[in-house]
Write an enzyme that holds these catalytic residues in place. Structure first.
Site, PDB file in Angstrom:
ATOM      1  N   GLY A 246       0.816  -1.211   0.000  1.00  0.00           N
ATOM      2  CA  GLY A 246       0.000   0.000   0.000  1.00  0.00           C
ATOM      3  C   GLY A 246       0.849   1.260   0.000  1.00  0.00           C
ATOM      4  O   GLY A 246       0.500   2.270  -0.630  1.00  0.00           O
ATOM      5  N   ASP A 247       1.973   1.218   0.716  1.00  0.00           N
ATOM      6  CA  ASP A 247       2.884   2.366   0.747  1.00  0.00           C
ATOM      7  C   ASP A 247       3.510   2.583  -0.628  1.00  0.00           C
ATOM      8  O   ASP A 247       3.705   3.721  -1.063  1.00  0.00           O
ATOM      9  CB  ASP A 247       3.974   2.134   1.789  1.00  0.00           C
ATOM     10  CG  ASP A 247       3.406   1.791   3.154  1.00  0.00           C
ATOM     11  OD1 ASP A 247       2.386   2.405   3.548  1.00  0.00           O
ATOM     12  OD2 ASP A 247       3.965   0.913   3.824  1.00  0.00           O
TER      13      ASP A 247
END
Length: 303
Positions: A246-247
């Site tokens: 997600g990062d």
């Protein structure tokens, strides 16, 4: 410059082991990396060629090790020293199921917030600030966003729960919940794509300008403040690591947006970067991201 803020960085100790409760378990492999959501974003940005600096806090010998590892990786950082405790260690176990045990980390006080806000006095209108991760103090992120609002810079918020609710009134440029986190905000389980779009619009009504939602194997979608909906499919490949995916999506999206100014191309690069990490032992490389980019197709529609 893209600044990231990680108030509770970590050493991520990732092992491969088939855990049996109540017995001594041995690993078949292990790796240690600096971690924390904002730090992951900075490292992913660096791999994509963007200028970045990781801001936050670190404590004790573990905190110094995090700094040393970031230096070794060539990632610029300013991690303020905390007076007590140790920065946390997160244990990630890859086995029959991926399991994580995340440490709590040291406590932050009001004086620590003041020191961080002083660091942010150098932020300019053309900069972007990404605030990621669990908020130990619910007022912490709101205070940061209020100060940044005066600069007119782009703000990105990747947190969940009450911390997110309290920050929406500051009108962040972008928020990035995953589908599960989005549903949890409204007490809804097992969200479908169309339901997720409706809830993303509700968050816009509360103050979020643009909402980027990751859906794992279902791809991702972006609802813009102009009421344009972009959907991107997921890439094909074997998922071996979800930590930092997600990062990496955030890093890829910001890189694409900065380079092209196009939301669709930004989402395409974001999904490719997130997939590159999911298919790698750690954060995905630029080379793999560019290779996967051809698999990502973006559809645009009005809502």
């Amino acid at each position: 410059m893209i600044y990231t803020i990680t108030t509770n960085p970590s050493l991520d100790y990732t092992v491969e082991s088939e855990i049996v409760l109540g017995q001594i378990n041995r690993t078949s492999s292990e790796i240690i990396y600096p971690g924390g959501k904002g730090i992951n974003v900075s490292l992913a940005l660096q791999r994509l060629g963007e200028e970045t600096r990781a801001l936050g806090f670190a404590a004790g010998r573990i905190g110094q090790t995090i700094r040393d590892m970031l230096d070794d990786l060539g990632c610029p950082h300013t991690l303020l020293e905390l007076s007590g405790g140790q920065s946390r260690i997160n244990v990630k176990v890859r086995g029959l199921m991926e399991t994580a045990i995340n440490g709590r980390g040291p406590d932050l006080g009001a004086g620590d917030l003041v020191r961080l806000l002083e660091l942010l006095q150098d932020v300019k209108r053309a900069d972007t600030v990404v605030i990621s991760g669990w908020a130990q103090n619910l007022a912490f992120y709101g205070s940061i966003l209020q100060q940044l609002e005066e600069t007119g810079c782009m703000t990105v918020l990747d947190c969940s729960g009450e911390a997110l609710w309290q920050c929406l009134e500051c009108r962040p440029f972008l928020i990035k919940p995953n589908l599960t986190e989005l549903g949890a905000l409204f007490g809804v389980e097992d969200l479908e794509y169309s339901e997720g779009v409706d809830l993303a619009h509700q968050l816009q009504l509360e103050g979020a300008r643009n909402v980027l939602v990751s859906m794992g194997g279902g791809g991702a979608f972006l609802l813009t403040e102009a009421r344009e909906l972009y959907f991107a499919n997921a890439c094909s490949g074997r998922t071996i690591n979800t930590v930092g995916a997600g990062d990496s999506l955030v890093a890829g999206f910001l890189t694409g947006l900065k380079q092209t100014g196009d939301f669709g191309k930004a989402l395409q690069l974001g999904v490719a970067a997130g997939s590159a990490t999911a298919f790698s032992d750690w954060l995905g490389t630029r080379e793999l991201t560019m290779e996967l980019l051809e698999q990502v197709h973006v559809e645009k529609s009005a809502v």
